[in-house]
Design a protein around this motif. Structure first.
Motif, PDB file in Angstrom:
ATOM      1  N   ASN A 102      50.154  46.699  40.457  1.00  0.00           N
ATOM      2  CA  ASN A 102      49.444  45.944  39.427  1.00  0.00           C
ATOM      3  C   ASN A 102      50.353  44.865  38.824  1.00  0.00           C
ATOM      4  O   ASN A 102      51.556  44.815  39.128  1.00  0.00           O
ATOM      5  N   GLY A 103      49.765  44.024  37.995  1.00  0.00           N
ATOM      6  CA  GLY A 103      50.527  42.942  37.373  1.00  0.00           C
ATOM      7  C   GLY A 103      51.561  43.472  36.390  1.00  0.00           C
ATOM      8  O   GLY A 103      52.656  42.910  36.256  1.00  0.00           O
ATOM      9  N   THR A 104      51.213  44.543  35.696  1.00  0.00           N
ATOM     10  CA  THR A 104      52.131  45.143  34.732  1.00  0.00           C
ATOM     11  C   THR A 104      53.438  45.520  35.417  1.00  0.00           C
ATOM     12  O   THR A 104      54.534  45.202  34.932  1.00  0.00           O
ATOM     13  N   LEU A 107      55.647  42.628  36.564  1.00  0.00           N
ATOM     14  CA  LEU A 107      56.503  42.169  35.463  1.00  0.00           C
ATOM     15  C   LEU A 107      57.656  43.138  35.207  1.00  0.00           C
ATOM     16  O   LEU A 107      58.813  42.727  35.076  1.00  0.00           O
ATOM     17  N   PHE A 129      48.178  39.122  26.830  1.00  0.00           N
ATOM     18  CA  PHE A 129      47.801  40.509  27.060  1.00  0.00           C
ATOM     19  C   PHE A 129      49.035  41.384  26.831  1.00  0.00           C
ATOM     20  O   PHE A 129      50.158  40.963  27.102  1.00  0.00           O
ATOM     21  N   SER A 132      52.469  41.649  29.013  1.00  0.00           N
ATOM     22  CA  SER A 132      53.565  40.665  28.965  1.00  0.00           C
ATOM     23  C   SER A 132      54.684  41.213  28.087  1.00  0.00           C
ATOM     24  O   SER A 132      55.859  41.146  28.439  1.00  0.00           O
ATOM     25  N   ILE A 176      48.593  31.601  29.811  1.00  0.00           N
ATOM     26  CA  ILE A 176      47.520  32.476  29.336  1.00  0.00           C
ATOM     27  C   ILE A 176      46.151  31.814  29.459  1.00  0.00           C
ATOM     28  O   ILE A 176      46.043  30.593  29.326  1.00  0.00           O
ATOM     29  N   ASP A 200      54.621  34.777  33.834  1.00  0.00           N
ATOM     30  CA  ASP A 200      53.488  35.693  33.870  1.00  0.00           C
ATOM     31  C   ASP A 200      52.259  34.855  34.235  1.00  0.00           C
ATOM     32  O   ASP A 200      51.671  34.196  33.381  1.00  0.00           O
ATOM     33  N   CYS A 202      49.599  36.175  35.588  1.00  0.00           N
ATOM     34  CA  CYS A 202      48.594  37.218  35.838  1.00  0.00           C
ATOM     35  C   CYS A 202      47.170  36.760  35.548  1.00  0.00           C
ATOM     36  O   CYS A 202      46.213  37.477  35.819  1.00  0.00           O
ATOM     37  N   GLN A 203      47.014  35.569  34.937  1.00  0.00           N
ATOM     38  CA  GLN A 203      45.672  34.999  34.755  1.00  0.00           C
ATOM     39  C   GLN A 203      45.588  33.613  35.403  1.00  0.00           C
ATOM     40  O   GLN A 203      44.635  32.873  35.126  1.00  0.00           O
ATOM     41  N   SER A 224      48.354  39.293  38.857  1.00  0.00           N
ATOM     42  CA  SER A 224      47.525  40.506  38.794  1.00  0.00           C
ATOM     43  C   SER A 224      46.253  40.296  39.598  1.00  0.00           C
ATOM     44  O   SER A 224      45.677  39.203  39.596  1.00  0.00           O
ATOM     45  N   GLN A 226      43.740  42.765  39.265  1.00  0.00           N
ATOM     46  CA  GLN A 226      42.896  43.797  38.662  1.00  0.00           C
ATOM     47  C   GLN A 226      41.434  43.343  38.738  1.00  0.00           C
ATOM     48  O   GLN A 226      41.147  42.156  38.914  1.00  0.00           O
ATOM     49  N   LYS A 229      40.012  40.172  37.202  1.00  0.00           N
ATOM     50  CA  LYS A 229      40.734  38.926  37.435  1.00  0.00           C
ATOM     51  C   LYS A 229      40.021  38.060  38.475  1.00  0.00           C
ATOM     52  O   LYS A 229      39.162  38.551  39.205  1.00  0.00           O
ATOM     53  N   GLY A 236      45.986  45.768  41.530  1.00  0.00           N
ATOM     54  CA  GLY A 236      46.935  45.142  42.445  1.00  0.00           C
ATOM     55  C   GLY A 236      47.738  44.089  41.726  1.00  0.00           C
ATOM     56  O   GLY A 236      47.325  43.594  40.671  1.00  0.00           O
TER      57      GLY A 236
HETATM   58  C1  LIG Z   1      46.126  41.373  33.469  1.00  0.00           C
HETATM   59  C2  LIG Z   1      47.413  40.886  32.902  1.00  0.00           C
HETATM   60  C3  LIG Z   1      48.618  41.557  33.099  1.00  0.00           C
HETATM   61  C4  LIG Z   1      48.701  42.903  33.734  1.00  0.00           C
HETATM   62  O1  LIG Z   1      48.118  43.001  34.976  1.00  0.00           O
HETATM   63  P1  LIG Z   1      47.506  44.423  35.441  1.00  0.00           P
HETATM   64  O2  LIG Z   1      47.233  44.186  36.891  1.00  0.00           O
HETATM   65  O3  LIG Z   1      46.283  44.668  34.649  1.00  0.00           O
HETATM   66  O4  LIG Z   1      48.541  45.440  35.230  1.00  0.00           O
HETATM   67  C5  LIG Z   1      49.769  40.980  32.612  1.00  0.00           C
HETATM   68  N1  LIG Z   1      49.744  39.824  31.941  1.00  0.00           N
HETATM   69  C6  LIG Z   1      48.607  39.157  31.711  1.00  0.00           C
HETATM   70  C7  LIG Z   1      48.648  37.869  30.971  1.00  0.00           C
HETATM   71  C8  LIG Z   1      47.396  39.667  32.170  1.00  0.00           C
HETATM   72  O5  LIG Z   1      46.263  39.031  31.904  1.00  0.00           O
END
Ligand SMILES: *Cc1c(COP(=O)(O)O)cnc(C)c1O
Length: 450
Positions: A102-104, A107, A129, A132, A176, A200, A202-203, A224, A226, A229, A236
């Protein structure tokens, strides 16, 4: 579950019933909005059709890929994950990509492998989120919040340098809402102060600054996948970087600490570091590959619709859409944000505005709460764990809270921000006009709606 397909035909029918000049292609402007009753007060909603449901998939092509994985019996990390990594690295323009769960954890892993941890400070936006910020604290470092530029919804680079101390190790640059942050300024400041930059993203899949994809400016970029997303695979994530040694360490870390290159799942392979296990499955990668195939086109549609909607909303007093930095050549638009100023709406509260817009058939949210004001921070500062690693003078929570005040972010979160979700931007051009018309209707009826 069957994927609900957005039916343009039913949409056209509903709207021609309403007497709209839909066939001419002429934008609908100021469509008798004044005379219309807000849907919240019993009038007709401006949008009557469903929005594209999420996630979208193609039964034929996507399900075939997934079935192939099931029937192969190879379910743990192997060729399909590798294919996904190769294609994602190529799509982003990065030398290497490592898929993780996952994205978490993308990071968490990145910070750990850059050896950012106990004693360090990392600069970050409070408008993001939680993952971060938790990635910073998970590694034992302290987040230092840099206030936002409310016009862009991003960390304000002009406020970074005042927050740098001898403990500062890195800037966690978050793009973001799918809008690129000011990477050029951030990279310059980081170079001047010898700081690491982690993105980051992730978006922000396929977003660009000067035609270069975000995620490739800093030492590493994290993504990310998820379910909510723009490229969903359930769960993932991925790390991208051009630094081979760093990527080898990330690989090893995500595979029990076994040396990179050893067979996935091999036991006692001569462990080289303390690692954990964050491997993506073949199923997830199969879904990710199918999703990746449509990301480019969807991103184009979101950009086109967002530009149109933004140009329409700017004309409504009290509605201030996001501003993109000048060198942004493309955004991802995980969300479409604008600021709502109730003074221009007869003091109609944001809650009431959101209720009214939702009633018009347009999903919308107020979005994030200030991350620099939540209990997890004080709980960490007063934990036995932090006390072991930090001297008391660095764990004065009162002082920390004061130094990390972000008044502009408070105002943005608590008063002004409104988001439309990304699937709304997959609607038609006419939908964008109707969203603007709905907000216009609310504006004209603000007094009644209070
Ligand atoms: C979704 C998100 C994450 C974490 O990703 P996951 O796959 O949900 O763990 C981290 N940072 C930001 C800005 C996100 O939107």
């Amino acid at each position: 579950m069957k994927n609900k397909i957005y039916s343009r035909r039913s949409f056209v029918k509903q709207n021609s019933l309403a007497g709209l000049a839909i066939t001419t292609g002429v934008p609908l402007v100021h469509l008798r909005s004044q005379s219309q009753q807000p849907a919240l007060l019993g009038g007709q909603p401006m949008i009557k059709h469903d929005w594209p449901s999420w996630p979208i998939w193609n039964q034929e092509t996507d399900e075939k890929r997934l079935l192939e994985v099931i029937r192969s019996g190879v379910w743990s990390r192997a060729k399909v994950v590798e294919e996904f990594e190769e294609k994602w690295a190529k799509a982003i323009g990065s030398k290497r990509c490592l898929a993780v769960i996952n994205g978490t954890n993308a990071l968490n892993t990145t910070l750990a492998q850059l050896e950012i941890g106990w004693g360090d400070e990392v600069l970050v936006t409070p408008y993001t989120f939680i993952a971060s910020v938790s990635s910073i604290m998970f590694n034992g470092a302290i987040p230092v919040f840099v206030d936002v530029d409310p016009e862009t919804f991003q960390m304000d680079p002009k406020k970074i340098e005042a927050k740098i101390t001898p403990h500062t190790r890195a800037i966690l640059a978050v793009h973001i809402l799918g809008l690129p942050c000011d990477m050029r300024s951030i990279m310059e400041i980081a170079a001047r102060h010898n700081l690491e930059v982690i993105e980051d993203a992730c978006q922000s899949w396929l977003a660009e600054i000067d035609h270069q994809k975000v995620g490739t400016f800093g030492h590493a970029g994290c993504f990310s996948f998820q379910n909510s997303k723009n490229i969903p695979m359930g769960e993932g994530g991925a790390i991208v970087s051009d630094d081979d040694a760093f990527m080898d360490r990330c690989f090893s870390f995500h595979n029990y600490g076994n040396p990179y290159g050893s067979m996935a799942g091999a036991v006692s392979a001569g462990t080289v570091m303390v690692g954990t296990k964050l491997r993506l499955t073949e199923y997830q990668a199969a879904i990710g590959l199918a999703q990746m195939a449509r990301l480019e086109d969807q991103t184009e549609i979101r950009n086109k619709n967002a530009n149109l909607l933004s140009s329409k909303l700017k004309q409504i007093p009290g509605i201030l859409p996001y501003r993109l930095y000048g060198n942004v050549t493309r955004a991802s638009y995980h969300l479409f944000p604008f600021r709502y100023q109730k003074q221009q709406f007869n003091d109609l509260s944001r809650d009431r505005f959101i209720a009214a817009l939702s009633a018009e058939g347009i999903p919308c949210y107020q979005g994030y709460s200030p991350l620099n004001k939540m209990p997890y921070l004080k709980n960490a500062f007063t934990s036995k764990f932090f006390k072991k690693f930090y001297p008391a003078n660095r764990l004065n929570y009162q002082k920390y809270a004061e130094e990390n005040e972000c008044p502009l972010n408070d105002h943005l979160c608590n008063e002004e921000a409104v988001w439309l979700p990304q699937n709304v931007l997959l609607g038609s051009e006419m939908d964008m006009h109707q969203i603007a018309n709905a907000i216009e209707k609310i504006h004209l009826n603000a007094e009644k709606l209070r």
